[in-house]
Design a protein around this motif. Structure first.
Motif, PDB file in Angstrom:
ATOM      1  N   LEU A 136       0.851  -1.194   0.000  1.00 49.12           N
ATOM      2  CA  LEU A 136       0.000   0.000   0.000  1.00 49.12           C
ATOM      3  C   LEU A 136       0.881   1.236   0.000  1.00 49.12           C
ATOM      4  O   LEU A 136       1.984   1.224   0.542  1.00 49.12           O
ATOM      5  N   GLN A 140      -0.940   6.199   2.902  1.00 49.90           N
ATOM      6  CA  GLN A 140      -2.197   5.741   3.496  1.00 49.90           C
ATOM      7  C   GLN A 140      -2.108   5.676   5.009  1.00 49.90           C
ATOM      8  O   GLN A 140      -3.011   6.090   5.713  1.00 49.90           O
ATOM      9  N   LYS A 141      -0.994   5.154   5.492  1.00 54.98           N
ATOM     10  CA  LYS A 141      -0.807   5.082   6.939  1.00 54.98           C
ATOM     11  C   LYS A 141      -0.756   6.491   7.528  1.00 54.98           C
ATOM     12  O   LYS A 141      -1.413   6.783   8.524  1.00 54.98           O
ATOM     13  N   ALA A 143      -2.079   9.151   6.282  1.00 54.70           N
ATOM     14  CA  ALA A 143      -3.398   9.773   6.203  1.00 54.70           C
ATOM     15  C   ALA A 143      -4.273   9.319   7.372  1.00 54.70           C
ATOM     16  O   ALA A 143      -4.985  10.118   7.972  1.00 54.70           O
ATOM     17  N   THR A 154      -5.639   2.653  12.635  1.00 53.52           N
ATOM     18  CA  THR A 154      -5.173   2.838  11.254  1.00 53.52           C
ATOM     19  C   THR A 154      -5.081   1.488  10.543  1.00 53.52           C
ATOM     20  O   THR A 154      -5.478   1.354   9.394  1.00 53.52           O
ATOM     21  N   VAL A 158      -7.948   1.408   7.837  1.00 53.43           N
ATOM     22  CA  VAL A 158      -7.311   1.911   6.615  1.00 53.43           C
ATOM     23  C   VAL A 158      -6.487   0.834   5.901  1.00 53.43           C
ATOM     24  O   VAL A 158      -6.703   0.541   4.734  1.00 53.43           O
ATOM     25  N   LEU A 159      -5.532   0.236   6.626  1.00 51.84           N
ATOM     26  CA  LEU A 159      -4.555  -0.620   5.951  1.00 51.84           C
ATOM     27  C   LEU A 159      -5.077  -2.031   5.664  1.00 51.84           C
ATOM     28  O   LEU A 159      -4.990  -2.519   4.536  1.00 51.84           O
ATOM     29  N   TYR A 241     -11.043   0.849  -8.582  1.00 56.04           N
ATOM     30  CA  TYR A 241      -9.693   0.424  -8.248  1.00 56.04           C
ATOM     31  C   TYR A 241      -9.285  -0.694  -9.206  1.00 56.04           C
ATOM     32  O   TYR A 241     -10.082  -1.169  -9.998  1.00 56.04           O
TER      33      TYR A 241
ATOM     34  N   GLU B  87      -4.550  10.474  -0.874  1.00 58.10           N
ATOM     35  CA  GLU B  87      -4.675   9.478   0.188  1.00 58.10           C
ATOM     36  C   GLU B  87      -6.075   9.331   0.739  1.00 58.10           C
ATOM     37  O   GLU B  87      -6.279   9.142   1.935  1.00 58.10           O
ATOM     38  N   PHE B  89      -9.269   6.913   1.255  1.00 58.32           N
ATOM     39  CA  PHE B  89      -9.256   5.476   1.492  1.00 58.32           C
ATOM     40  C   PHE B  89     -10.047   4.797   0.366  1.00 58.32           C
ATOM     41  O   PHE B  89     -11.253   4.972   0.274  1.00 58.32           O
ATOM     42  N   ASN B  97     -15.478   8.080   3.604  1.00 57.00           N
ATOM     43  CA  ASN B  97     -14.212   8.787   3.784  1.00 57.00           C
ATOM     44  C   ASN B  97     -14.395  10.034   4.643  1.00 57.00           C
ATOM     45  O   ASN B  97     -13.556  10.362   5.480  1.00 57.00           O
TER      46      ASN B  97
END
Lengths: 245, 242
Positions: A136, A140-141, A143, A154, A158-159, A241, B87, B89, B97
């Motif tokens: 990733l 992202q982390k 954010a 997180t 997120v991750l 995506y 960034e 998600f 988000n």
């Protein structure tokens, strides 16, 4: 070659008398599925945890996880199985060891096999999960953290949701592997599919039929797994995506 | 609001920041510029603790960022940050988000978070896209959502880390317009950017960095009219020509 094909052998009463040879095969089929599925659930949970630990900033935790992966990934499965089944009970405290050795032999074989397959596979799952997290974007982390999430939050929000989506295809192949690897457990006497096949040969002298049946049974299991995982993959696609629409 | 005093940072033997000192008062808009590798992004990431630093002190709204006792998550929840690569998600819809940190970090109710999120989405002109996913929006649209996401946390100040560098030229202005409006409303902002037009329009001060040092820290009038250092003169001559 004068081989006498006899597909009717499966319907003959088995040597034990209370079943047909087809019944033996079905028992092995169920054992393989039961063993592999329980081991897989454990492997996924443990593998996810260890995979996450490999990526955390805390060096002690990351180091522990690396050691775990290297240990279970670098010893042959067969050797691990023998250690779990033959060696470990001797190393347990005497009372616990005796309790284990006096338990149902089938339970002993099943437990040793399940733990062995689960830990071996968990190391491989952990590597996939780690690769997923590391693939990733690093932002992202950041954010997640910048919005005020703690590190565990997180990972949770997120991750991991993205990392797991990315590694579904390689995890599918680990899932297939665990069914195939379970055949190794016949070496400690667990009567799973491969062992039942061999037993059938001993009793009926019909090796071709026996092993064709075993082959088809493994194929059936894995084609089903592939079909289900493919549907799962389609369901979790992220719109817009890679691979999405 | 933000006090940066004598901050230095190194990766091993490599010195990234050397003795940086500056401050941002409430309502001020500061533009940080400089050649690549000059440490601007690192400096702005030090402000909310995304990058650790070895010496010096940063105080944000009375809280010391470098103090190990500081609850960084709590501090970051009120310091908005916008990244070069947006960034957002990717696995969450635009509304998710906008609301997830409001509910999980600030403890707001779902409805309240949704109201707030949609109001801000409307403000950045993207209300119609609420149910889409980030991958279905253009870069400029994603960056506007990212700004709305940061604003949803009611930040006391906003940090922008090259918010337009990853955008197609056509989309730069839609993002700068949102930032300009924000600045006019009195938001405290620290922006790492090469958009000198934006700096001229809304900045109070311009900071110029080179090789990890703050070389100039001046009002925008003084900076653009008459940069004192030779390095800043060269920099401006190069980027203002086109």
């Amino acid at each position: 070659m004068s081989y006498q094909w006899n597909w009717g052998v499966f319907l003959q009463p088995s040597a034990s008398g209370d079943d047909t040879y087809l019944g033996w095969m079905l028992a092995g089929f169920k054992m393989t599925i039961g063993l592999s599925l329980t081991a897989w659930v454990l492997a996924l949970l443990l593998g996810a945890l260890i995979g996450v630990l490999r990526t955390v900033p805390n060096r002690a935790l990351a180091g522990f996880a690396t050691g775990y992966v290297e240990l279970f990934r670098n010893i042959p499965l067969l050797v691990q199985l023998f250690i779990w089944y033959f060696v470990l009970p001797e190393l347990l405290p005497e009372s616990l060891g005796n309790l284990y050795k006096q338990s149902n032999p089938l339970l002993q074989q099943f437990l040793a096999s399940m733990i062995c397959l689960a830990l071996f596979t968990s190391a491989r799952v952990a590597e996939q999960v780690r690769a997923g997290i590391n693939s990733l974007p690093k932002g992202q982390k950041n954010a997640g953290l910048a919005l005020g999430f703690t590190l565990p939050q997180t990972y949770r929000f997120v991750l991991l949701p993205m990392a797991f989506r990315l590694v579904v295809p390689p995890l599918t192949s680990e899932f297939l592997n665990i069914f195939k690897n379970s055949a190794v457990c016949s070496t400690i006497g667990l009567l799973e599919l491969a062992a039942q096949g061999r037993q059938l040969v001993d009793y009926t002298a019909q090796p071709y039929e026996s092993f064709i049946a075993v082959t088809l049974a493994y194929l059936l299991i894995n084609v089903t797994v592939m079909f289900l995982m493919h549907r799962f993959e389609r369901r979790i696609v992220v719109p817009g995506y890679i691979g999405g629409k | 609001m933000i006090q940066i005093s004598n901050v230095s940072k190194h990766y091993g033997a490599f010195q990234v920041l050397t003795d940086c000192t500056t401050s941002v008062s409430k309502g001020e808009v500061i533009v940080v510029c400089g050649p690549s590798g000059s440490g601007k992004s690192t400096l702005i990431k030090c402000v909310n603790g995304l990058e650790p630093f070895q010496s010096g002190e940063i105080i944000v709204n009375g809280t010391s960022v470098g103090d190990p006792k500081t609850n960084l998550s709590k501090l970051r929840a009120h310091v908005g940050m916008v990244f070069q690569n947006f960034e957002l998600f990717p696995h969450m819809s635009i509304t998710e988000n906008l609301t997830i940190a409001q509910t999980k970090v600030l403890g707001r109710g779902k409805e309240e978070a949704m109201d707030k999120g949609l109001k801000l989405l409307d403000r950045v002109g993207l209300k119609a896209h609420a149910h889409k996913f980030p991958g279905q929006l253009s870069g400029g649209q994603q960056q506007r959502v990212a700004i709305a996401r940061a604003l949803a946390m009611d930040p006391i100040c906003m940090l922008f880390d090259e918010p337009t560098s990853a955008l197609d030229p056509e989309m730069v202005n839609e993002v700068l317009d949102v930032m300009t409006e924000l600045a006019r409303e009195g938001m405290t902002m620290m922006c790492v950017t090469h958009e000198m037009g934006f700096a001229k329009r809304v900045a109070n001060r311009v900071i110029f960095m080179d090789q990890g040092r703050i070389v100039e820290d001046d009002s925008k009038e003084a900076f653009f009219a008459n940069p004192r250092s030779e390095r800043a003169q060269q920099f401006l001559a190069k980027i203002l020509h086109h």
